[in-house]
Design an enzyme around this catalytic site. Structure first.
Site, PDB file in Angstrom:
ATOM      1  N   ASP A  60       1.059  -1.477  -0.263  1.00 40.82           N
ATOM      2  CA  ASP A  60       0.193   0.391  -0.206  1.00 40.82           C
ATOM      3  C   ASP A  60       0.933   0.860   0.022  1.00 40.82           C
ATOM      4  O   ASP A  60       2.059   1.398   0.218  1.00 40.82           O
ATOM      5  CB  ASP A  60      -0.929   0.106   0.923  1.00 40.82           C
ATOM      6  CG  ASP A  60      -2.146  -1.253   1.132  1.00 40.82           C
ATOM      7  OD1 ASP A  60      -2.296  -1.428   0.301  1.00 40.82           O
ATOM      8  OD2 ASP A  60      -3.177  -1.414   2.325  1.00 40.82           O
ATOM      9  N   ASP A  79      -9.487  -6.276   1.868  1.00 34.84           N
ATOM     10  CA  ASP A  79      -7.581  -5.783   1.307  1.00 34.84           C
ATOM     11  C   ASP A  79      -7.610  -7.666   1.661  1.00 34.84           C
ATOM     12  O   ASP A  79      -6.926  -8.000   1.163  1.00 34.84           O
ATOM     13  CB  ASP A  79      -6.902  -5.749   2.430  1.00 34.84           C
ATOM     14  CG  ASP A  79      -6.510  -4.053   1.411  1.00 34.84           C
ATOM     15  OD1 ASP A  79      -6.826  -4.166   0.346  1.00 34.84           O
ATOM     16  OD2 ASP A  79      -6.218  -3.679   1.884  1.00 34.84           O
ATOM     17  N   ASP A 120      -4.781  -3.046   4.645  1.00 34.53           N
ATOM     18  CA  ASP A 120      -6.127  -2.898   5.845  1.00 34.53           C
ATOM     19  C   ASP A 120      -6.770  -2.697   6.022  1.00 34.53           C
ATOM     20  O   ASP A 120      -7.343  -2.828   7.124  1.00 34.53           O
ATOM     21  CB  ASP A 120      -4.755  -1.163   5.697  1.00 34.53           C
ATOM     22  CG  ASP A 120      -4.732  -0.039   5.120  1.00 34.53           C
ATOM     23  OD1 ASP A 120      -5.565  -0.674   4.324  1.00 34.53           O
ATOM     24  OD2 ASP A 120      -4.864   1.294   5.411  1.00 34.53           O
TER      25      ASP A 120
END
Length: 1071
Positions: free
Chosen positions: A486, A798, A794
Site C-alpha cells: 500500500d 483487502d 489494512d
C-alpha cells in the site's frame, strides 16, 4: 568455476539460496509426503500423511509445535455444539414468542430490578437480554435508553471511566476475559523428554548394568558404569526440557500479544484507546467496517450496520442490524456500515467467552521447512538404525565367539567359563553402545531446531515491529520475490494535512483562509465535514489541546474544518443524520443525508476528487451561487487535481445537493435499502492532502531491489499521486519509467483478459485507483507466474488478497481486525522498512537452519563412521555411551541454540530470494561437511589404530595407554565440533569470526561446552571411562580441532557446479 567472496550473485548461497520462480504452487501433486511447499491452506489429510511417514523416537516432543490434528477435530466438534446450543436458545425464545399472543409491551411493568451492587440491573437480567436476544425484556427496561440509565451510562458521552467506576463495573459484571487453560509446567516438559524410546532403553540398560555391577564388584566400584549412563541420560533430559520450556514461554507471550486487540471506546465524552481486556459493561464503543465486536451488546445507532456472525453461528450470512434486531455478539465482525454499541456482557458472560474457554487453545502449526526437515531426519534416522543394527550384530558375534579381548589380551567371553552375570553385563554394554549410536544418528533435534529459530526470530521481530500470526510466514518471507505494498501509511508517514484547497471555484491560499470564503459555502462545507465523517472532535474544558480522532484522512479534513471555524459538537447537534453511506473502497466515496433545523435535506458526499467531480453538475462560486459546470470549468478542476496529484497530494472533493424531504423513505426497512442520490451534485471544495514519504523508505526499497525482491505500489489513490510517490520512494527509477504497463490504473488492469494480465503483471510497478479486487487479481496473476508474493493491506476488503498471498502483511495501526485475522504477519508500526526487516528475518531462519544441518550432519557422519569401522575391525568402540550422549547434547541442544539463534546480517540481502524448492543441503554445505567429516574420520581413525605408537605410549601399561588413547580421541572429537561450530556460522565466507562477539549466546555456549569438557576429562573420568590428560595431550587435542579452520577456508576455494548434488544423485538412482 569458482565464486569469489565479492561476487554479487552466487548459486546455492546458504544465506540466500537461488530463486526458482518456476516452482509449482503446492506440493499436493507430489508423491513425497514431506514435499509440502506451503502449509498455509494444506488439507488435514496432507498433514496427516507426513506425520505417518516420519521416523520418530519421541512423538510428543517432535510434534509438539505442529497442529494437533486430534485436538483440531475436537475443537470443531465443540464449536458446533456451542453454536447449536446458542441457536437452540434463540429458537426456543422465538417459538415461545410466536405462541404467546401479542400484548401491549409498554403496558407491562418492568421486571423487578435484581440489583447488582451499585447498579439496579443484575448480570442474569443482562444475559437474558443480550445472550438470548430477548427484545421483549429489552423493551421492558425502556429499550436501549432505559438500559443505559440502569447501567449509569450516557449514550453520547459513555461512562465516566475513572478507576472507581471501572472497579464497580468489574465487581458487578465481571471483566472482559475468560479462563485460560493452565499452561504446561516444567515437569510436563521433563516427562515429554523422558518419552524418547532410545533414552528409555538406555535407562533400562543403566539400571541393569547398575545392578550387575554392584553384584559383581560391590557398591563402591560397581555403580560407576550404570550410574554414569543414568546421569548422562538425566542430563540430556533436563537440558532438553529446559530448552523446550523456554520456547513454550516465548510462544505463550507471543500468543497473548496476538489476542490483545486495541480499540477505541467513548469515555467521559472523548474517544480513548484501550485493550479489549479493559472493556466493561456500560461502555459505549464506536464500530466501523472491519472491526471485531469486542463484547456482547446492543446497537445504539447504526448506519447500514451489517454483521458477519459466521464465527458464532457457523453460517456465512451477513445480518443487518436495526431497532428490531439490535443485538450484537462478541467475536463477530462488522461487514459493512458503522454505528455505536452499548456493552451488556463481557468475558465468560458472553457466548464468545464460553466458546474460547471451552475450546483447546492449540496454536501448533507446522511449517514447510519443518516438514522437509522431518523428511531429512527420517532418511538419516533409517541410515543410523541400519548402522546401529550392523554394529550390534558384529559386536555380539565377536563377543560371544571370544574375539573381543580385554586390555591384557585375554578374551572377554569364554563359553562355559564366563559367569552368566558377567556375560549379561557385557551384552548390555554392547546394546547400550548400539542404542547410543541410534541416539546420535537419529537427528531428533533437527526439526525442532526450526521451532527454536522461529521462536527466537518471532521474539526479535516483535522488537522490529512485526507480530507473527503464522509461524510458516517467517520462513516463507525468505522466499518472497515481490512485495505489493500500500502507499498511505506504509510508504508514507500517514500524517496528513490539507495544504491546498479550491473553494468557490478558485484556489484559496492558504487553504484555511476564512476571509475569502462566502458564508453559505462555508456553512455547507462545515456541515459536510462535521456530519460526513466517522471521526470525532473532543474539546476539553478550557478549549485547549483539541483532540481529533479517526483515520488520517478524516483527521486532516476535520482539522481543516476546525481552522475554518467549525464547532463540531454544535454542527452535529443542529442537524440530524437520516442515512449514511459509509466510505467504500470500491466506489471511493462516502455520503450522508442530514435534516437541517429548517427541515430541509442536504446530501453530502466526500471522496476521490475525480470521481466526485464527475458526479457534479454545478459548483458553488464566491458569491454563494450555484453555477452550472461547463466544460471549461470541468477542465479547470481536472487540471487542478492533476497538478496537486503531481505534487504527491491526495485529492479529496467535497460536494452536496439539496433533496426533497418528501422523497426520503420514512420506514426503517426502506431507509436501510435507500441509495443516496449521487448525481447533480454541487461542488463545494477540492482539497489536497500532503502525506510525506517515510524517512528511510527509499533505502528500504533499494535494499529490496538489491535482494531480488521487486516492490510494487498498489494504491487507491490517483495515478498521478501514485506516480509522484513512487518516484520519491525509488519504486520507479525515473519519469521515463512512468508509462504503461509499468504504471497502470486498476480499472485498465481489471478489463484485460487473463492472458493479457499474465503478460504484463511482472512489469507492473505502480497500480493506481485500484480496488481490493484489483489487488487480488494482481496477486493471483503473479502467483500463477511462479512468484512468492507478499501483500500489505489494512481494509476489510483487502482480506481476500491477504489470504490469497503467500504472505499477508496487515497494518497494525490502520488495519481492521478483519484484515489482521486474514494476515500472517502484522506490521505494528505500518512502516515499509519493517516489512524489509521481516524479509531479512525470513532469510535468516532458512540460513540458520542450514548452518545447523551442516554442523549436525558433520557430527553424525564422523561419529557413525568412527564407531562402525572400529567396531567391525577391533570389536571395540573408541566413543562409549556416556561420551556419545555428551556429543549428542553438544550437537542437538547446545548446537541448535548456538547456530539457530544467529541474528540476520546484511549479507542476507545481497542475494536472490530463497527458492521454496531449493535443496536443503546445498552444494556449499555438501562440500563443507564432507571436508570436515573426512578430516575428522581420518585423524581419529589413525589415532585409534596407531595412536599408541604416534603418542609414544608403547612402553606404558597397555590398559592405561588404551585409556589415554581413547580419551584423546574423545577430547579431540569434541574440540573438532567446538571449532567446527565457528565454521558453520559462515558456510560461504572466509571470515568466520565476523560478528561473533555480538552473539553472546553463541560465545556463551561455546564457553560452557569448553569448560564442561575440561571438567569431564579432568574430574569425571570414573563416569566417562577417561583419564586425565597432560598438557601435551591437551595441545594435540586443540591443534586437531584448530586445523579444521584453515581446512574450511581452503575448501571454499574449490569450485562447485551450479546443478545441486541432489539432482546428480537422483539421476544416478533413476539410471
Amino acid at each position: 568455476m569458482s565464486y569469489s567472496k565479492d561476487s554479487p550473485r552466487r548459486p546455492n548461497d546458504v544465506e540466500a539460496g537461488n530463486s526458482r520462480s518456476g516452482d509449482s504452487e503446492n506440493g499436493e501433486c507430489s508423491y513425497d509426503p514431506f514435499d509440502i511447499s506451503s502449509t498455509k491452506n494444506a488439507s488435514i489429510e496432507r498433514l496427516r500423511r507426513w506425520r505417518q511417514a516420519a521416523l520418530v523416537l519421541n512423538a510428543s516432543r517432535r510434534f509438539r509445535y505442529t497442529l494437533d490434528l486430534k485436538k483440531e477435530e475436537e475443537k470443531q466438534q465443540t464449536l458446533r455444539k456451542i453454536r447449536a446450543h446458542a441457536q437452540a436458545i434463540r429458537a426456543a425464545y422465538l417459538f415461545k414468542k410466536a405462541a404467546v399472543p401479542p400484548v401491549n409491551v409498554s403496558g407491562i411493568p418492568a421486571p423487578p430490578p435484581a440489583a447488582s451492587g451499585d447498579f439496579p440491573i443484575g448480570q442474569e437480567q443482562l444475559a437474558s437480554i443480550s445472550r438470548d436476544h430477548n427484545s421483549d425484556v429489552l423493551q421492558q427496561y425502556g429499550g436501549v435508553q432505559g438500559l443505559a440509565q440502569s447501567l449509569k451510562t450516557n449514550l453520547g458521552k459513555g461512562i465516566h471511566g475513572d478507576d472507581g467506576d471501572l472497579m464497580k463495573r468489574r465487581n458487578a459484571y465481571g471483566s472482559n476475559n475468560y479462563p485460560r487453560k493452565k499452561p504446561r509446567s516444567f515437569l510436563m516438559f521433563v516427562w515429554d523428554a523422558c518419552k524418547d524410546l532410545t533414552l528409555v532403553i538406555l535407562m533400562v540398560a543403566a539400571v541393569a548394568s547398575l545392578a550387575l555391577g554392584i553384584k559383581s564388584e560391590g557398591i563402591k566400584e560397581g555403580w560407576y558404569d550404570g550410574g554414569s549412563i543414568a546421569f548422562a541420560v538425566i542430563l540430556v533430559i533436563v537440558v532438553t526440557a529446559i530448552s523446550d520450556y523456554k520456547q513454550s514461554l516465548q510462544f505463550r507471550d507471543l500468543n497473548e500479544e496476538k489476542r490483545n486487540i486495541h480499540l477505541e471506546v467513548i469515555r467521559n465524552g472523548r474517544r480513548v484507546e484501550i485493550s479489549i481486556y479493559d472493556i466493561v459493561v456500560g461502555d459505549v464503543i464506536p464500530l466501523n467496517i472491519g472491526d471485531q465486536v469486542p463484547a456482547d451488546g446492543i446497537m445504539i445507532i447504526g448506519h447500514s450496520l451489517a454483521i458477519d456472525e459466521s464465527s458464532m453461528t457457523g453460517e456465512s450470512k451477513i445480518v443487518h442490524k436495526d431497532s428490531k434486531d439490535p443485538f450484537l455478539m462478541s467475536g463477530c465482525k462488522v461487514a459493512d456500515g458503522s454505528g455505536t454499541m452499548l456493552v451488556t456482557g463481557v468475558g465468560i458472560n458472553t457466548e464468545w467467552g464460553l466458546l474460547m474457554a471451552s475450546i483447546s487453545e492449540d496454536t501448533g502449526e507446522e511449517t514447510p521447512l519443518q516438514v522437509r526437515l522431518n523428511g531429512v531426519a527420517t532418511f538419516i534416522g533409517i541410515v543410523g538404525l541400519t548402522v546401529a543394527a550392523v554394529v550390534l550384530v558384529v559386536l555380539l558375534v565377536r563377543y560371544f565367539t571370544g574375539h573381543t579381548e580385554n586390555s591384557d589380551g585375554s578374551p572377554q567371553f569364554k563359553a562355559g567359563h564366563t559367569k552368566l552375570g558377567v556375560a549379561i553385563n557385557g551384552a548390555i554394554k554392547i546394546v547400550t553402545v548400539a542404542v547410543t549410536i541410534v541416539v546420535v544418528a537419529v537427528p531428533e533435534g533437527l526439526p525442532l531446531a526450526v521451532t527454536l529459530t522461529l521462536a527466537y526470530s518471532m521474539r526479535k521481530m516483535m522488537a522490529d515491529k512485526a507480530l507473527v500470526r503464522r509461524l510458516s510466514a517467517c520462513e516463507t518471507m525468505g522466499s518472497a520475490t515481490t512485495i505489493c505494498s500500500d502507499k498511505t501509511g506504509t510508504l508514507t508517514l500517514n500524517q496528513m494535512t490539507v495544504t491546498e484547497a479550491y473553494i468557490g471555484g478558485k484556489k484559496t491560499n492558504p487553504p484555511h483562509n476564512k476571509s475569502e470564503l462566502p458564508d453559505k459555502c462555508r456553512s455547507l462545507l462545515v456541515e459536510g465535514v462535521a456530519q460526513n465523517t466517522n471521526g470525532s472532535v473532543y474539546v476539553p474544558e478550557g478549549g485547549n489541546n483539541v483532540e481529533v480522532s479517526g483515520s488520517p484522512t478524516e483527521k486532516a479534513i476535520l482539522n481543516w474544518g476546525i481552522q475554518l471555524g467549525m464547532d463540531f459538537e454544535a454542527v452535529r447537534s443542529e442537524s440530524s443524520i437520516i442515512h449514511v453511506f459509509p466510505f467504500n473502497s470500491e466506489k471511493k466515496r462516502g455520503g450522508v443525508a442530514v435534516r437541517t433545523p429548517d427541515s430541509k435535506v442536504h446530501i453530502h458526499w466526500k471522496g476521490a476528487a475525480e470521481i466526485v467531480l464527475a458526479c457534479c453538475a454545478a459548483y458553488m462560486d464566491a458569491q454563494n451561487q450555484s453555477v452550472d459546470m461547463d466544460e471549461e470549468k470541468m477542465t479547470y478542476f481536472r487540471k487542478a487535481i492533476e497538478v496537486m496529484a503531481a505534487d504527491s497530494l491526495r485529492c479529496v472533493a467535497i460536494a452536496y445537493r439539496p433533496y426533497e424531504i418528501e422523497k426520503v423513505p420514512t420506514s426503517e426497512e426502506e431507509l436501510a435499502r435507500w441509495s443516496l442520490p449521487e448525481d447533480d451534485l454541487i461542488l463545494l471544495a477540492i482539497v489536497g492532502l500532503k502525506d510525506p514519504c517515510r524517512p528511510g523508505v527509499k533505502d528500504a526499497v533499494q535494499l529490496c531491489q538489491k535482494a531480488g525482491v521487486k516492490v510494487r505500489m498498489v494504491t487507491g489513490d490517483n495515478v498521478q499521486t501514485a506516480k509522484a510517490i513512487a518516484l520519491e520512494c525509488g519504486i520507479l527509477g525515473s519519469s521515463a519509467d512512468a508509462w504503461e504497463p509499468n504504471i497502470i490504473e486498476g480499472k485498465r488492469f481489471r478489463e484485460l483478459s487473463d492472458r493479457e494480465r499474465e503478460d504484463i503483471a511482472e512489469r507492473i510497478s505502480v497500480m493506481g485507483r485500484s480496488s481490493p479486487n484489483d489487488k487480488l487479481l494482481l496477486v493471483q496473476t503473479l502467483r500463477k507466474k511462479g512468484h512468492v508474493v507478499a501483500v500489505t493491506g489494512d481494509g476489510t476488503n483487502d482480506a481476500p488478497a491477504l489470504h490469497e498471498a503467500d504472505i499477508g502483511l496487515a497494518m497494525g495501526i490502520q488495519g481492521t481486525e478483519v484484515a489482521k485475522e486474514s494476515s500472517d504477519i502484522i506490521i505494528l508500526d505500518d512502516n515499509f522498512a519493517s516489512v524489509v526487516k521481516v524479509v531479512r528475518w525470513g532469510r535468516s531462519v532458512y540460513a540458520n537452519i542450514q548452518k545447523f544441518i551442516q554442523f549436525q550432519l558433520t557430527v553424525n557422519v564422523a561419529a557413525l563412521v568412527i564407531n562402525v569401522v572400529a567396531a567391525v575391525s577391533s570389536g571395540d568402540v573408541p566413543l562409549n555411551t556416556v561420551q556419545l550422549l555428551w556429543v549428542n547434547l553438544i550437537m542437538d541442544t547446545l548446537g541448535a541454540l548456538a547456530l539457530a539463534t544467529e541474528p540476520p546480517t546484511d549479507h542476507l540481502m545481497d542475494r536472490s530470494p530463497v527458492g521454496r524448492r531449493e535443496p536443503l543441503i546445498t552444494n556449499i554445505m555438501w562440500r563443507n561437511l564432507l571436508i570436515q567429516a573426512i578430516y575428522q574420520i581420518s585423524v581419529l581413525l589413525v589415532l585409534n589404530f596407531r595412536g599408541r605408537s604416534l603418542l609414544g605410549l608403547k612402553h606404558d601399561d597397555l590398559a592405561h595407554s588404551l585409556k589415554v588413547k581413547n580419551t584423546l580421541i574423545f577430547n579431540a572429537f569434541v574440540f573438532c565440533q567446538i571449532f567446527n561450530e565457528f565454521n558453520a556460522r559462515k558456510p560461504d565466507e572466509y571470515n568466520i569470526f565476523k560478528g561473533v562477539t555480538r552473539n553472546y549466546l553463541f560465545m556463551g555456549i561455546v564457553g560452557i561446552t569448553l569448560v564442561l569438557q575440561i571438567i569431564i576429562i579432568e574430574f569425571l573420568g570414573k563416569f566417562t571411562k577417561t583419564v586425565r590428560l597432560n598438557w601435551k595431550m591437551w595441545i594435540v587435542s586443540v591443534v586437531i580441532g584448530v586445523i579444521g579452520w584453515p581446512l574450511a577456508a581452503a575448501g571454499k576455494l574449490i569450485p562447485l557446479p551450479e546443478t545441486p548434488f541432489s539432482e546428480f544423485f537422483t539421476r544416478c538412482f533413476r539410471r
